[in-house]
Design an enzyme around this catalytic site. Sequence first.
Site, PDB file in Angstrom:
ATOM      1  N   ARG A   1       0.992  -5.255  -5.021  1.00 11.59           N
ATOM      2  CA  ARG A   1       1.275  -6.255  -3.991  1.00 11.59           C
ATOM      3  C   ARG A   1       1.616  -7.535  -5.295  1.00 11.59           C
ATOM      4  O   ARG A   1       0.587  -7.771  -5.885  1.00 11.59           O
ATOM      5  CB  ARG A   1       0.153  -6.628  -3.325  1.00 11.59           C
ATOM      6  CG  ARG A   1      -0.265  -5.333  -2.358  1.00 11.59           C
ATOM      7  CD  ARG A   1      -1.432  -5.737  -1.668  1.00 11.59           C
ATOM      8  NE  ARG A   1      -2.172  -4.301  -1.190  1.00 11.59           N
ATOM      9  CZ  ARG A   1      -1.957  -3.629  -0.230  1.00 11.59           C
ATOM     10  NH1 ARG A   1      -0.956  -3.930   0.766  1.00 11.59           N
ATOM     11  NH2 ARG A   1      -2.581  -2.810   0.025  1.00 11.59           N
TER      12      ARG A   1
ATOM     13  N   ASP B   1       2.533  -0.098  11.947  1.00 13.32           N
ATOM     14  CA  ASP B   1       2.082  -1.503  12.649  1.00 13.32           C
ATOM     15  C   ASP B   1       3.502  -2.289  12.802  1.00 13.32           C
ATOM     16  O   ASP B   1       3.422  -3.353  12.987  1.00 13.32           O
ATOM     17  CB  ASP B   1       1.247  -2.091  11.775  1.00 13.32           C
ATOM     18  CG  ASP B   1       1.583  -2.477  10.229  1.00 13.32           C
ATOM     19  OD1 ASP B   1       2.470  -1.772   9.678  1.00 13.32           O
ATOM     20  OD2 ASP B   1       1.017  -3.070   9.428  1.00 13.32           O
TER      21      ASP B   1
ATOM     22  N   ARG C   1      -5.699  -1.763   9.414  1.00 15.06           N
ATOM     23  CA  ARG C   1      -5.653  -3.361   9.259  1.00 15.06           C
ATOM     24  C   ARG C   1      -5.770  -3.860  10.937  1.00 15.06           C
ATOM     25  O   ARG C   1      -6.714  -3.850  11.422  1.00 15.06           O
ATOM     26  CB  ARG C   1      -4.675  -3.690   8.459  1.00 15.06           C
ATOM     27  CG  ARG C   1      -4.850  -4.847   7.500  1.00 15.06           C
ATOM     28  CD  ARG C   1      -3.902  -5.398   6.886  1.00 15.06           C
ATOM     29  NE  ARG C   1      -3.007  -4.600   6.245  1.00 15.06           N
ATOM     30  CZ  ARG C   1      -2.418  -4.657   4.892  1.00 15.06           C
ATOM     31  NH1 ARG C   1      -2.682  -5.607   4.314  1.00 15.06           N
ATOM     32  NH2 ARG C   1      -1.638  -3.792   4.659  1.00 15.06           N
TER      33      ARG C   1
ATOM     34  N   ASP D   1      -0.019   2.491   8.317  1.00 19.11           N
ATOM     35  CA  ASP D   1      -0.522   1.681   9.556  1.00 19.11           C
ATOM     36  C   ASP D   1       0.175   1.745  10.787  1.00 19.11           C
ATOM     37  O   ASP D   1      -0.245   1.602  11.845  1.00 19.11           O
ATOM     38  CB  ASP D   1      -0.793   0.148   9.139  1.00 19.11           C
ATOM     39  CG  ASP D   1      -1.900   0.043   8.288  1.00 19.11           C
ATOM     40  OD1 ASP D   1      -2.671   1.123   8.031  1.00 19.11           O
ATOM     41  OD2 ASP D   1      -1.985  -0.889   7.593  1.00 19.11           O
TER      42      ASP D   1
ATOM     43  N   ASP E   1       5.378  -4.764   6.058  1.00 21.09           N
ATOM     44  CA  ASP E   1       6.046  -6.005   6.523  1.00 21.09           C
ATOM     45  C   ASP E   1       6.228  -7.021   5.609  1.00 21.09           C
ATOM     46  O   ASP E   1       6.925  -7.704   5.314  1.00 21.09           O
ATOM     47  CB  ASP E   1       5.419  -6.822   7.891  1.00 21.09           C
ATOM     48  CG  ASP E   1       3.847  -6.722   7.823  1.00 21.09           C
ATOM     49  OD1 ASP E   1       3.347  -6.207   6.787  1.00 21.09           O
ATOM     50  OD2 ASP E   1       3.294  -7.171   8.824  1.00 21.09           O
TER      51      ASP E   1
ATOM     52  N   THR F   1       4.356   2.955   5.298  1.00 22.31           N
ATOM     53  CA  THR F   1       2.903   2.373   5.397  1.00 22.31           C
ATOM     54  C   THR F   1       2.205   3.345   6.804  1.00 22.31           C
ATOM     55  O   THR F   1       2.643   3.795   7.463  1.00 22.31           O
ATOM     56  CB  THR F   1       2.726   1.042   6.094  1.00 22.31           C
ATOM     57  OG1 THR F   1       1.435   0.794   6.425  1.00 22.31           O
ATOM     58  CG2 THR F   1       3.662   0.760   7.050  1.00 22.31           C
TER      59      THR F   1
ATOM     60  N   GLY G   1       0.754  -1.251  -0.050  1.00 22.64           N
ATOM     61  CA  GLY G   1       0.043   0.019  -0.125  1.00 22.64           C
ATOM     62  C   GLY G   1       0.869   1.141  -0.104  1.00 22.64           C
ATOM     63  O   GLY G   1       1.817   1.338   0.783  1.00 22.64           O
TER      64      GLY G   1
HETATM   65  O1  F6P Z   1      -1.634   0.669   3.500  1.00 24.44           O
HETATM   66  C1  F6P Z   1      -2.193  -0.158   4.595  1.00 24.44           C
HETATM   67  C2  F6P Z   1      -3.614  -0.265   4.441  1.00 24.44           C
HETATM   68  O2  F6P Z   1      -4.061   1.045   4.184  1.00 24.44           O
HETATM   69  C3  F6P Z   1      -4.565  -0.689   5.414  1.00 24.44           C
HETATM   70  O3  F6P Z   1      -5.066  -0.098   6.594  1.00 24.44           O
HETATM   71  C4  F6P Z   1      -5.841  -1.362   4.570  1.00 24.44           C
HETATM   72  O4  F6P Z   1      -6.380  -2.476   5.175  1.00 24.44           O
HETATM   73  C5  F6P Z   1      -5.228  -1.526   3.429  1.00 24.44           C
HETATM   74  O5  F6P Z   1      -4.082  -1.005   3.179  1.00 24.44           O
HETATM   75  C6  F6P Z   1      -5.977  -1.643   2.067  1.00 24.44           C
HETATM   76  O6  F6P Z   1      -5.331  -1.569   0.942  1.00 24.44           O
HETATM   77  P1  F6P Z   1      -5.876  -1.949  -0.521  1.00 24.44           P
HETATM   78  O7  F6P Z   1      -7.190  -1.178  -0.608  1.00 24.44           O
HETATM   79  O8  F6P Z   1      -4.744  -1.071  -1.259  1.00 24.44           O
HETATM   80  O9  F6P Z   1      -5.590  -3.144  -0.751  1.00 24.44           O
END
Ligand code: F6P
Length: 329
Positions: A81, A139, A181, A137, A112, A135, A20
């Site tokens: 991804r 996290d 997340r 998050d 991660d 990120t 992300g």
């Molecule tokens: O970048 C992290 C994050 O924003 C999470 O909080 C969220 O669940 C996820 O990415 C959603 O990402 P995408 O819609 O790009 O799969």
Amino acid sequence: MFLWAWEVKMKTIGVLTSGGDAPGMNAAIRAVVRSGIQNGIKVMGITRGYNGLINGELFEMNRYSVSDIIQRGGTILKTARSDEFRTPEGRKKAHNVLKVFGIEGLVVIGGDGSFTGAQKLSQEFDIKTVGIPGTIDNDLNYTDYTIGFDTALNTVIESVNKIRDTSSSHERVSIVEVMGRHCGDIALFAAIAGGAEDVIIPEVNYNLDDLCKTILEGKQRGKVHNLIILAEGVGEAEYLGKEIESLTGIETRATVLGHIQRGGSPSASDRILASRLGHRAVEVLINGGSQRVVGIKDNQIIDIDITEALSLKKEFNKDLYEISKILSY
Ligand code: F6P
């Protein structure tokens, strides 16, 4: 003169963004490119994350490739991804591309999942890797902050302020669902900074009856609104809103902030963090480091072993949670 392996200067490095996106990734790319070039290193930009690496989407970057990007959200290198990179065959292809381009060190900007990819690549092949935490998050345990978290938090607060206005006018309950997340940091920090009445995060079990009791007691004490920040993954804002409305009898509205949190011009804090981390990542490679991740602890830039970083479970900031409870009363 005898030279240790790490004293043989690294000639070419690559940089990619993965997973992300997060505001400040561009500032990190800029720092890697300019620090690399300053040290006489050729820097190759890899587009579309590990997918782009597998497909050979690389180009040489110069100082001007990263002009005018420090203030821009998103990532100029694009991101993805990659399922293929999760397979040994995919990583073999990626390694072949790195070999063809003479890339000895790779800087991976991501979370991660992206770090795990870098770790595997270094374990399976002779390629040095360094991860930069990018990120929203926040996290990752080994670093106090990740690039993008501060900007996302400010985006959330901007929206929360606006929702609070209309919530007060109508004396409603407002649920604001934020990203994160498995990590409640965006929600928890936003609850404190936004003066929310309650926060629901994955780290703490919540009880709907207790929540409704707090809302009703607050109303009795004269609260004109009830702002509740909900971390995604714990539940759905719309559903929770309906439950609260039926249990308390107070009109309730739900807002899901969604991907607005991932965009926008990075805050000064994220730009500075990204610049410091990008610079350190190049230093790590120059000094022969591999399978490392850079981060910030107590305002000091650090680098640690990637396997150790990935093994650490994000610690929940209980103190901050307690503060949010005390101050929201
Ligand atoms: O970048 C992290 C994050 O924003 C999470 O909080 C969220 O669940 C996820 O990415 C959603 O990402 P995408 O819609 O790009 O799969």
